[in-house]
Design an enzyme around this catalytic site. Sequence first.
Site, PDB file in Angstrom:
ATOM      1  N   GLU A  77     -58.172   1.885  85.201  1.00 12.05           N
ATOM      2  CA  GLU A  77     -58.167   2.899  84.143  1.00 12.05           C
ATOM      3  C   GLU A  77     -58.722   2.324  82.845  1.00 12.05           C
ATOM      4  O   GLU A  77     -58.982   1.124  82.726  1.00 12.05           O
ATOM      5  CB  GLU A  77     -56.737   3.412  83.889  1.00 12.05           C
ATOM      6  N   ARG A  80     -44.306   5.712  80.249  1.00 10.60           N
ATOM      7  CA  ARG A  80     -45.245   4.642  79.921  1.00 10.60           C
ATOM      8  C   ARG A  80     -46.417   5.257  79.177  1.00 10.60           C
ATOM      9  O   ARG A  80     -46.598   6.485  79.174  1.00 10.60           O
ATOM     10  CB  ARG A  80     -45.738   3.938  81.189  1.00 10.60           C
ATOM     11  N   ASN A 105     -50.422   5.995  78.717  1.00 10.60           N
ATOM     12  CA  ASN A 105     -51.418   6.248  79.750  1.00 10.60           C
ATOM     13  C   ASN A 105     -52.856   6.123  79.275  1.00 10.60           C
ATOM     14  O   ASN A 105     -53.512   5.131  79.575  1.00 10.60           O
ATOM     15  CB  ASN A 105     -51.202   7.621  80.390  1.00 10.60           C
ATOM     16  N   GLU A 148     -43.909  10.533  87.490  1.00 11.19           N
ATOM     17  CA  GLU A 148     -44.775  11.710  87.643  1.00 11.19           C
ATOM     18  C   GLU A 148     -43.978  12.948  88.031  1.00 11.19           C
ATOM     19  O   GLU A 148     -44.397  13.738  88.877  1.00 11.19           O
ATOM     20  CB  GLU A 148     -45.902  11.425  88.643  1.00 11.19           C
ATOM     21  N   ASN A 172     -53.653  12.926  79.812  1.00 13.33           N
ATOM     22  CA  ASN A 172     -54.881  12.140  79.912  1.00 13.33           C
ATOM     23  C   ASN A 172     -55.781  12.497  78.746  1.00 13.33           C
ATOM     24  O   ASN A 172     -55.789  13.618  78.260  1.00 13.33           O
ATOM     25  CB  ASN A 172     -55.591  12.357  81.239  1.00 13.33           C
ATOM     26  N   ASP A 189     -58.608  13.713  85.505  1.00 13.44           N
ATOM     27  CA  ASP A 189     -58.088  12.449  84.983  1.00 13.44           C
ATOM     28  C   ASP A 189     -58.727  12.195  83.618  1.00 13.44           C
ATOM     29  O   ASP A 189     -58.804  13.089  82.793  1.00 13.44           O
ATOM     30  CB  ASP A 189     -58.353  11.328  85.994  1.00 13.44           C
TER      31      ASP A 189
END
Length: 293
Positions: free
Chosen positions: A18, A101, A103, A122, A149, A198
């Site tokens: 990522e 967390r 992202n 999630e 995102n 995403d």
Amino acid sequence: MMRGAPAVVCSVGAMLGEGPCWSVADRMLWFVDIKRAQVHRFNPATDALESWAAPAQPGWILPVDDGTLMTGLDTGLHRFDPLGGTFDLIIEVEPDVPDNRLNDATVDQAGRLWFGSMDDKEAAPTGQVYRLDRGALARADIAPVTITNGPAFSPDGATLYHVDTLARTIHAFDVAPDGSLKGHRIFARIAPDDGYPDGPTVDSEGCLWIALFGGWGVRRYSPAGELLEFIRFPVANVTKVAFGGDDLRTAYTTTARKGLSPAALIEQPHAGDLFSFGVDVPGLAMTAISIGH
């Protein structure tokens, strides 16, 4: 728009690759493997990959205007020193939400850092979007979701794009000079058969690139929300695009092994690797985070 099919440029085998970010200063690509708690730096001139172990899951890594780097870990915002491999805490984020967390993130044209949190399991809609403006942390006026995102910004900084991954929805907001948001609207929706949206990225024409987790590729949308292109990958889980190279016409793309069955991994040997492909329209150079002086 595309010049050549996506090809592997670095065999990483990331569990959850990522946060790719092109460093103009050193002509290298930074990115992370969230689930293996690693920070990576890829040098396309030598094909060399350097890696550092993080003390917690890193969601992203971005440049700061004093020449340093900042990364978002589970525990908050940290300065990262690649020479010593150290992560120094700057600001705690959501210490009262231990299952969350950090992202995804970006920097707007004014040097403000924008980043999101998410439920690491999630499941719960506990993900928020934050804005760091010269050391002052504030929550953005965006409804909480399970997996955030982005964000990403239009070239003029007037539009913010935010992705609600599990709802398969891309939102757009108008951005005021002080960073406040208004004029919310739905920019695009992704059909269930096409995967999950995403990481978003914007090119110099203002078109939005969306990686598709479970969708085998990347989409490019016009500023009006019209689907212009689909670039197919040989792996299912595509996570985010960053434009790099001296002309910003190389699209570096992270991918993930996360969630793939043993059979799927055999069929997708390059899942988790770093890919690139050429584009005709260049991207935008990443603005450094302004920390104030």
